[in-house]
Scaffold this motif. Structure first.
Motif, PDB file in Angstrom:
ATOM      1  N   ASN A  66     -10.340  -1.568   0.884  1.00 43.44           N
ATOM      2  CA  ASN A  66      -9.109  -2.464   0.556  1.00 43.44           C
ATOM      3  C   ASN A  66      -9.558  -3.869   0.378  1.00 43.44           C
ATOM      4  N   GLU A  78       4.354  -9.809  -4.400  1.00 45.77           N
ATOM      5  CA  GLU A  78       5.180  -8.525  -3.990  1.00 45.77           C
ATOM      6  C   GLU A  78       4.481  -7.396  -4.761  1.00 45.77           C
ATOM      7  N   HIS A  92       1.401  -6.195  -3.595  1.00 48.49           N
ATOM      8  CA  HIS A  92       1.280  -5.663  -2.177  1.00 48.49           C
ATOM      9  C   HIS A  92       1.782  -4.114  -2.346  1.00 48.49           C
ATOM     10  N   GLU A  93       2.774  -4.232  -3.370  1.00 49.48           N
ATOM     11  CA  GLU A  93       3.196  -2.547  -3.615  1.00 49.48           C
ATOM     12  C   GLU A  93       2.131  -1.855  -4.079  1.00 49.48           C
ATOM     13  N   ALA A  94       1.359  -2.439  -4.999  1.00 56.94           N
ATOM     14  CA  ALA A  94       0.009  -1.420  -5.582  1.00 56.94           C
ATOM     15  C   ALA A  94      -0.890  -1.278  -4.461  1.00 56.94           C
ATOM     16  N   PHE A  95      -1.052  -2.394  -3.631  1.00 50.20           N
ATOM     17  CA  PHE A  95      -2.224  -2.073  -2.590  1.00 50.20           C
ATOM     18  C   PHE A  95      -1.789  -1.173  -1.387  1.00 50.20           C
ATOM     19  N   GLY A  96      -0.522  -1.041  -1.345  1.00 56.04           N
ATOM     20  CA  GLY A  96       0.194  -0.589  -0.109  1.00 56.04           C
ATOM     21  C   GLY A  96      -0.150  -1.278   1.181  1.00 56.04           C
ATOM     22  N   ASP A  97      -0.277  -2.819   1.057  1.00 54.61           N
ATOM     23  CA  ASP A  97      -0.720  -3.327   2.166  1.00 54.61           C
ATOM     24  C   ASP A  97      -0.391  -4.761   1.856  1.00 54.61           C
ATOM     25  N   ARG A  98      -0.206  -5.636   2.938  1.00 53.20           N
ATOM     26  CA  ARG A  98      -0.201  -7.121   2.663  1.00 53.20           C
ATOM     27  C   ARG A  98      -1.362  -7.938   3.299  1.00 53.20           C
ATOM     28  N   GLU A 152       2.913  -7.144  11.993  1.00 49.50           N
ATOM     29  CA  GLU A 152       2.751  -5.784  11.965  1.00 49.50           C
ATOM     30  C   GLU A 152       3.681  -4.910  12.998  1.00 49.50           C
TER      31      GLU A 152
END
Ligand SMILES: CC(C)(COP(=O)(O)OP(=O)(O)OC[C@H]1O[C@@H](n2cnc3c(N)ncnc32)[C@H](O)[C@@H]1OP(=O)(O)O)[C@@H](O)C(=O)NCCC(=O)NCCS
Length: 308
Positions: free
Chosen positions: A68, A93, A96-102, A308
């Motif tokens: 990741n 944004e 982030h949506e594509a990674f599923g993570d920020r 988190e």
């Protein structure tokens, strides 16, 4: 406006993005060398594109073997864009949506950056964009370096250092050291994780670094009581302090110096030219220990992350 990850044929356009503000960024040499060794990947570089032109670019970093992206390294917006905050936020944004993570944004700044109008301006709009994309938490870390210009530390006379091949022994020591830690990430992690899981995650994290596991040392009193541990390590930039910790019952007796000196000596005896280290501004005992041991604070790392 199209937000998308990049592909190899975007390279020339990516290399033409220039950040001329007082802030760390993915400049062409860094981009090329990190793409080459896998610390950057095209699917972790995102652009905002219009009519074939890059209007914004965000670059994430990770160790070459990471599944990741681990950190946002650079935010660029073309000078012609009026709403650079809005565009950068939209780009983050989408990624982030594509990674599923920020992943957190790590920014390297000069000391005293708050008093420098150009550096403060460079970070201000990026911070706003990052916050809109959910990276609202701010942490400042002091960056230190040791060079052979500082005196070589002497071996400790009251701590016995040993190698310990069993990871579980380190997991238990990490668990104890995390108690009452002033380290922000440790404190945060302990609010959402079981202490043993947190300790195991730390051990795994340090094992994934490029240093050698055999460098790690446990620290005991001469009669065998656990004081803590010292982890000389390395990252892709070279030798680092890695981590050290003193268990709560031995705190306040200056053992931090014995542990840090052991790490410094370990690297220095290998002939290294520079040892890097970071600590949170709030971890005062650690910052003072670095300064006493001849480490020089040369810059600041600002970390903007998601709650988190
Ligand atoms: C940071 C750390 C190694 C300091 O170790 P230490 O050997 O106790 O340091 P010192 O003996 O120099 O302590 C200096 C002062 O800070 C205080 N102190 C040390 N650690 C403290 C803590 N976690 N919380 C509050 N106060 C602390 C000591 O009691 C002492 O106070 P005093 O001067 O009033 O007696 C230790 O707190 C620790 O292991 N923390 C968790 C792991 C960590 O943060 N590692 C560094 C990551 S970069």
């Amino acid at each position: 406006m199209l937000f998308r990850e990049t592909v190899e044929s975007d390279l020339d356009n990516l290399l033409s993005c220039v950040v001329d503000e007082s802030i760390s960024w993915a400049h062409p040499d860094r981009l090329l060398s990190n793409l080459e060794d896998g610390q950057y990947r095209h699917d972790r570089i995102w652009i905002a594109e219009q009519d074939g032109q890059i209007l914004a670019r965000a670059v994430w970093w990770a160790f070459a073997n990471s599944d990741n992206p681990l950190a946002l390294d650079c935010i660029y917006v073309h000078p012609s864009v009026d709403d650079r905050v809005g565009l950068a936020a939209g780009l983050l944004e989408a990624a982030h949506e594509a990674f599923g993570d920020r992943p957190a944004y790590h920014v390297f700044l000069q000391n005293g950056w708050r008093d420098d109008p150009t550096a403060s301006a460079a970070i201000a709009w990026r911070q706003e964009a990052a916050a809109r994309a959910g990276l609202t938490q701010e942490l400042e870390r002091l960056r230190y370096q040791w060079t052979p210009l500082a005196p070589m530390p002497k071996p400790s006379t009251r701590v016995v250092f040993t190698e310990e091949p069993d990871d579980e022994v380190f997991v238990e020591a990490f668990r104890q050291v995390a108690q009452g830690s002033l380290d922000f990430d440790t404190r945060q992690a302990l609010t959402r994780m079981d202490p043993v899981d947190q300790a195991r995650e730390e051990v795994e994290g340090y094992k994934s670094m490029p240093g050698d596991r055999s460098w790690w040392r446990m620290a005991h009193t001469p009669d065998g009581r656990l004081i803590g541990f010292a982890l000389p390590e390395a990252n892709n930039g070279g030798p680092v302090v890695g981590y050290l910790g003193v268990v709560p019952e031995f705190r306040g007796q200056g053992y931090v110096a014995d542990l840090l000196d052991e790490i410094t000596r370990f690297h220095a005896e290998r002939g290294v030219e520079r040892i890097l280290a970071d600590t949170d501004t709030t971890n005062l005992p650690m910052a003072k220990a670095f300064e006493r041991a001849g480490y020089v604070n040369f810059s600041v790392r600002l970390v903007l992350s998601a709650y988190e």
